[in-house]
Design a protein around this motif. Structure first.
Motif, mmCIF file in Angstrom:
data_model
loop_
_atom_site.group_PDB
_atom_site.id
_atom_site.type_symbol
_atom_site.label_atom_id
_atom_site.label_comp_id
_atom_site.label_asym_id
_atom_site.label_seq_id
_atom_site.Cartn_x
_atom_site.Cartn_y
_atom_site.Cartn_z
ATOM 1 N N ALA A 67 0.831 -1.212 0.000
ATOM 2 C CA ALA A 67 0.000 0.000 0.000
ATOM 3 C C ALA A 67 0.862 1.256 0.000
ATOM 4 O O ALA A 67 0.566 2.234 -0.704
ATOM 5 N N ARG A 68 1.932 1.256 0.786
ATOM 6 C CA ARG A 68 2.838 2.411 0.811
ATOM 7 C C ARG A 68 3.491 2.615 -0.548
ATOM 8 O O ARG A 68 3.679 3.757 -0.999
ATOM 9 N N SER A 69 3.825 1.531 -1.192
ATOM 10 C CA SER A 69 4.466 1.626 -2.496
ATOM 11 C C SER A 69 3.515 2.235 -3.520
ATOM 12 O O SER A 69 3.886 3.126 -4.288
ATOM 13 N N ASN A 70 2.274 1.758 -3.538
ATOM 14 C CA ASN A 70 1.266 2.357 -4.422
ATOM 15 C C ASN A 70 1.047 3.827 -4.097
ATOM 16 O O ASN A 70 0.876 4.666 -4.990
ATOM 17 N N LEU A 71 1.057 4.136 -2.805
ATOM 18 C CA LEU A 71 0.782 5.497 -2.357
ATOM 19 C C LEU A 71 1.860 6.481 -2.811
ATOM 20 O O LEU A 71 1.591 7.674 -3.001
ATOM 21 N N PHE A 72 3.088 6.002 -2.991
ATOM 22 C CA PHE A 72 4.172 6.878 -3.430
ATOM 23 C C PHE A 72 3.812 7.614 -4.714
ATOM 24 O O PHE A 72 4.181 8.780 -4.907
ATOM 25 N N PHE A 73 3.099 6.955 -5.600
ATOM 26 C CA PHE A 73 2.774 7.569 -6.880
ATOM 27 C C PHE A 73 1.825 8.752 -6.733
ATOM 28 O O PHE A 73 1.687 9.553 -7.661
ATOM 29 N N LYS A 74 1.179 8.870 -5.584
ATOM 30 C CA LYS A 74 0.283 10.003 -5.361
ATOM 31 C C LYS A 74 1.030 11.331 -5.334
ATOM 32 O O LYS A 74 0.433 12.387 -5.552
ATOM 33 N N VAL A 75 2.340 11.303 -5.045
ATOM 34 C CA VAL A 75 3.105 12.548 -5.010
ATOM 35 C C VAL A 75 3.643 12.911 -6.395
ATOM 36 O O VAL A 75 4.268 13.951 -6.563
ATOM 37 N N LEU A 76 3.385 12.045 -7.401
ATOM 38 C CA LEU A 76 3.886 12.285 -8.750
ATOM 39 C C LEU A 76 2.792 12.815 -9.654
ATOM 40 O O LEU A 76 1.600 12.647 -9.386
ATOM 41 N N GLN A 77 3.213 13.441 -10.737
ATOM 42 C CA GLN A 77 2.280 13.933 -11.743
ATOM 43 C C GLN A 77 2.761 13.523 -13.123
ATOM 44 O O GLN A 77 3.963 13.385 -13.369
ATOM 45 N N HIS A 78 1.802 13.345 -14.031
ATOM 46 C CA HIS A 78 2.145 13.109 -15.432
ATOM 47 C C HIS A 78 2.708 14.402 -16.025
ATOM 48 O O HIS A 78 2.343 15.508 -15.618
ATOM 49 N N SER A 79 3.586 14.247 -17.011
ATOM 50 C CA SER A 79 4.208 15.427 -17.606
ATOM 51 C C SER A 79 3.928 15.563 -19.098
ATOM 52 O O SER A 79 4.319 16.552 -19.712
ATOM 53 N N LYS A 80 3.242 14.579 -19.692
ATOM 54 C CA LYS A 80 3.036 14.616 -21.135
ATOM 55 C C LYS A 80 1.588 14.281 -21.487
ATOM 56 O O LYS A 80 0.873 13.653 -20.718
ATOM 57 N N GLY A 81 1.192 14.722 -22.693
ATOM 58 C CA GLY A 81 -0.083 14.323 -23.252
ATOM 59 C C GLY A 81 -1.279 14.892 -22.515
ATOM 60 O O GLY A 81 -1.196 15.883 -21.796
ATOM 61 N N GLU A 82 -2.413 14.222 -22.661
ATOM 62 C CA GLU A 82 -3.662 14.731 -22.109
ATOM 63 C C GLU A 82 -3.708 14.697 -20.587
ATOM 64 O O GLU A 82 -4.542 15.360 -19.978
ATOM 65 N N TRP A 83 -2.789 13.932 -19.966
ATOM 66 C CA TRP A 83 -2.776 13.851 -18.499
ATOM 67 C C TRP A 83 -1.719 14.753 -17.871
ATOM 68 O O TRP A 83 -1.515 14.697 -16.662
ATOM 69 N N ALA A 84 -1.042 15.551 -18.664
ATOM 70 C CA ALA A 84 0.010 16.425 -18.133
ATOM 71 C C ALA A 84 -0.522 17.284 -17.002
ATOM 72 O O ALA A 84 -1.580 17.911 -17.106
ATOM 73 N N GLY A 85 0.219 17.286 -15.879
ATOM 74 C CA GLY A 85 -0.185 18.071 -14.723
ATOM 75 C C GLY A 85 -1.149 17.367 -13.792
ATOM 76 O O GLY A 85 -1.441 17.872 -12.707
#
Length: 317
Positions: A67-85
């Motif tokens: 769960a902690r490992s999955n949760l790490f991605f919550k601090v990240l953002q996409h940088s390209k395409g329609e999901w950028a930001g």
């Protein structure tokens, strides 16, 4: 049934807890609700089998670590395409891969899997996922003096994934505070850790002390030489990890094909290797490649980053 001496309020909270994403994926795949090829089904069934019998072999699944490992991605953002930001919300298949790699443990508490082969077709977001995993190995793996290397056949290819990690770092205030950046080097002074790109034509392969190695587009690597250099440099590490991620190639004499064959045999139960993880998305033998229903089985991001119109155009061509 309530556990002995467990307050009723805690029992109700536990009952209301959401089902983890990786469990949703496993149950959805095996129930036929999520289209998947046979090798992905075997990867999911392997997880269930190991939950039941893994303790006999000295391995166990740490739900909190997953769960902690999955949760790490919550601090990240996409940088390209329609999901950028937008926040990096793991898709179910991505959450499954991440949870398997970082949730399964050995009895000494270290990571079970030390090597992984992940094969998915183009446009399924594999490079983005691995860029996030690279940042995690740098900043959230509990490894002092971590050395994480993103490597590929060419400098440009290695830089693609590294630059994605840089963009994710730049978009995260929490990581920007902790992780410094100089040319081709993400670093954390406090832990003396670094993340760097490497390629087959670099001359600085020796003298490494890698804690993590992440190979992009394994099918175009000319040999296993660079993989072996990085893997053998991990000998002094507590819980090293090597990940090869790739689209499928054509050369059956290549290192990538050898990795695929090994992965297939592990998933099919021909080989027993508790240190090797495999996730292989491809058409099953005999499947009709023109059948749109089959496309969903080998494209885990079907209808998301993989557009149906794009696949139709490619199939027509």
């Amino acid at each position: 049934m309530r556990r002995r001496n467990q307050p009723a309020s805690r029992t109700r909270l536990a009952a209301a807890a959401p089902i983890p994403a990786w469990d949703l994926y496993v149950s959805g795949v095996l129930a036929g609700e999520i289209p998947a090829n046979n090798l992905i089904k075997l990867a999911c069934q392997r997880h269930l089998n190991d939950l039941q019998h893994g303790a006999e072999r000295g391995i166990y699944f740490d739900v909190d670590a997953a769960a902690r490992s999955n949760l790490f991605f919550k601090v990240l953002q996409h940088s390209k395409g329609e999901w950028a930001g937008q926040p990096f919300d793991l898709d179910l298949w991505q959450a499954f891969i991440d949870a398997m790699l970082f949730g399964w443990k050995r009895v000494d508490g270290t990571r079970r899997f030390r090597e992984a082969y992940i094969a998915v077709p183009r446009k399924n977001g594999k490079t983005t996922l691995l860029s996030g995993e690279a940042l995690k190995l740098l900043a959230a793996d509990g490894e002092a003096g971590a050395e994480v290397y993103i490597f590929a056949r060419t400098k440009d290819q290695a830089k693609l994934m590294f630059d994605e990690s840089v963009q994710m770092r730049n978009a995260s205030p929490r990581l920007t505070k902790r992780v410094g950046l100089v040319k081709n080097n993400l670093y954390i002074l406090l832990t003396n850790s670094r993340l760097m790109p490497l390629s087959a034509d670099d001359e600085t392969h020796h003298g490494l002390n890698a804690s993590g190695g992440l190979a992009d587009e394994l099918h175009v690597h000319p040999s296993r030489d660079l993989w072996d250099v990085i893997a053998t440099s991990q000998a002094a590490r507590r819980q090293p990890l090597m990940i090869g991620i790739t689209t499928h190639g054509w050369d059956r004499q290549s290192f990538c094909y050898a990795q695929y064959e090994y992965a297939r045999k592990v998933l099919e139960g021909i080989l027993q290797d508790d240190r090797f993880f495999a996730f292989v998305a491809m058409l099953d033998d005999g499947a009709d490649w023109q059948d749109e229903r089959e496309w969903q089985k080998c494209n885990p991001n079907f209808g998301k980053s993989v557009k149906v119109e794009y696949l139709r155009e490619q199939a027509t061509r």
